[in-house]
Design an enzyme around this catalytic site. Structure first.
Site: not given
Ligand code: A3P
Length: 319
Positions: A71, A128, A158, A214, A286
């Site tokens: 995101w 990371h 997550s 977040y 989610k």
């Molecule tokens: P969940 O597993 O709780 O749904 P990363 O990108 O650091 O790997 O993080 C992944 C998490 O961010 C996941 O959380 C994912 O669903 C959520 N995520 C990814 N894109 C998103 C967006 N555009 N808006 C909100 N949450 C998002």
């Protein structure tokens, strides 16, 4: 360094053999400089501190995994590049490329160190890695850093889901994953060290390090977009404000919008060090705050809350 791949992999295998290594998650993890790294990525990540050459105008998006990296990358990329690539453009890179790939990972996926040298300044990069595994020049040169973290129980849930999607071995149970996470043994963990290093850096260099959560992206994305634009040195103009550009960025980068793009649907796959296969669709699950309550027992939640309180005591960082 050597050009002989068998020799370099021996060196890496030797290295892994000398350092504490644990199994349990989707891939083995090795402890280097108090940080657990995927064993097969150890050599690449160790090279970053010595061989990555930061520039004073670099912008680094740093996240603990599963905090919303995808995101943040989409938001920062679209804001930063909007003058040469408007979101109305049918050729916008984010329509065809997953957000993870439009911002390279330093020393890892798409971010080979030689390749990073060829990029024009200012570079938008991501990592990371904890601050302690980046070159000290990141701080001394005053590189801008956007750090994104997430409430630890949600970040854990997550991660647990994600590990079970990318793993080639057997699935890891919630309890085992929880124990390891709380011991600090998870990729790029201990998570509290990660959060705290960047938290302290944001206190030491408040104008150069933007610390985000977040949860604030979820509750007030428009405000975060404005903050990000200013921080990236491209503040929204009055004309853009009037034209609804902030809203356009938020909508474009929303969970449902990104998730439904072909680039992010099943089919898109990334190999990371040949050991992990990431389907881009698994980066979208989610996207909610508080989903931990659907998975963790009351006891687990209390244990994690106590740990978090203990680790962050006196730091000013509260969840
Ligand atoms: P969940 O597993 O709780 O749904 P990363 O990108 O650091 O790997 O993080 C992944 C998490 O961010 C996941 O959380 C994912 O669903 C959520 N995520 C990814 N894109 C998103 C967006 N555009 N808006 C909100 N949450 C998002």
């Amino acid at each position: 360094s050597t050009n002989d791949p068998s020799e370099s992999s021996n060196t890496e295998a030797d290295l892994v053999a000398r350092l504490p290594t644990r199994e349990g998650w989707s891939t083995p993890l090795t402890l280097h400089n108090q940080c657990w790294l995927r064993s097969h990525m150890l050599g690449k990540f160790m090279a970053v501190r010595d061989n990555f050459r930061p520039r004073g105008d670099d912008i680094i998006l740093a996240t603990h995994p599963k905090s919303g990296t995808t995101w943040l990358k989409a938001l920062a990329f679209s804001i930063f590049n909007r003058s040469r690539c408007s979101l109305d453009n049918d050729n916008h890179p984010l329509l065809t490329t997953t957000p993870q790939k439009v911002v390279p990972f330093i020393g890892a996926v798409g971010g080979d160190l030689d390749y990073l040298e060829t990029l024009p300044s200012p570079r938008l990069l991501s990592t990371h890695l904890p601050l302690s595994l980046l070159p000290p020049a990141v701080s001394t040169l005053g590189c801008r850093v956007v750090y994104l973290c997430r409430e630890p129980k949600d970040a854990f849930v997550s991660r647990w889901h994600f590990e079970n999607k990318i793993g080639k071995g057997g699935p890891i149970g919630l309890e085992d994953a929880f124990d390891m996470f709380c011991q600090g043994c998870s990729a790029f963990g201990p998570f509290w060290e990660h959060y705290l290093q960047y938290w302290k850096e944001s206190s030491a260099r408040p104008r150069e390090v933007l610390f985000l959560r977040y949860e604030e992206l979820v509750s007030d994305p428009l405000e975060v977009v404005r903050k990000l634009a200013s921080f990236l040195g491209v503040p929204l103009t009055q004309e853009e404000e009037d034209g609804g550009v902030a809203q356009q960025v938020v909508s474009f980068c929303s969970f449902d919008s990104l998730r439904n793009l072909d680039a992010n649907k099943a089919g898109g796959v990334e190999r990371a060090g040949g050991k992990v296969f990431i389907q881009f669709s698994s980066l979208f699950r989610k996207g909610k705050v508080g989903d931990w309550a659907n998975h963790m027992s009351k006891e687990m939640a209390e244990k994690m809350d106590r740990l978090v309180e203990d680790k962050f005591k006196g730091s000013g960082l509260v969840f």
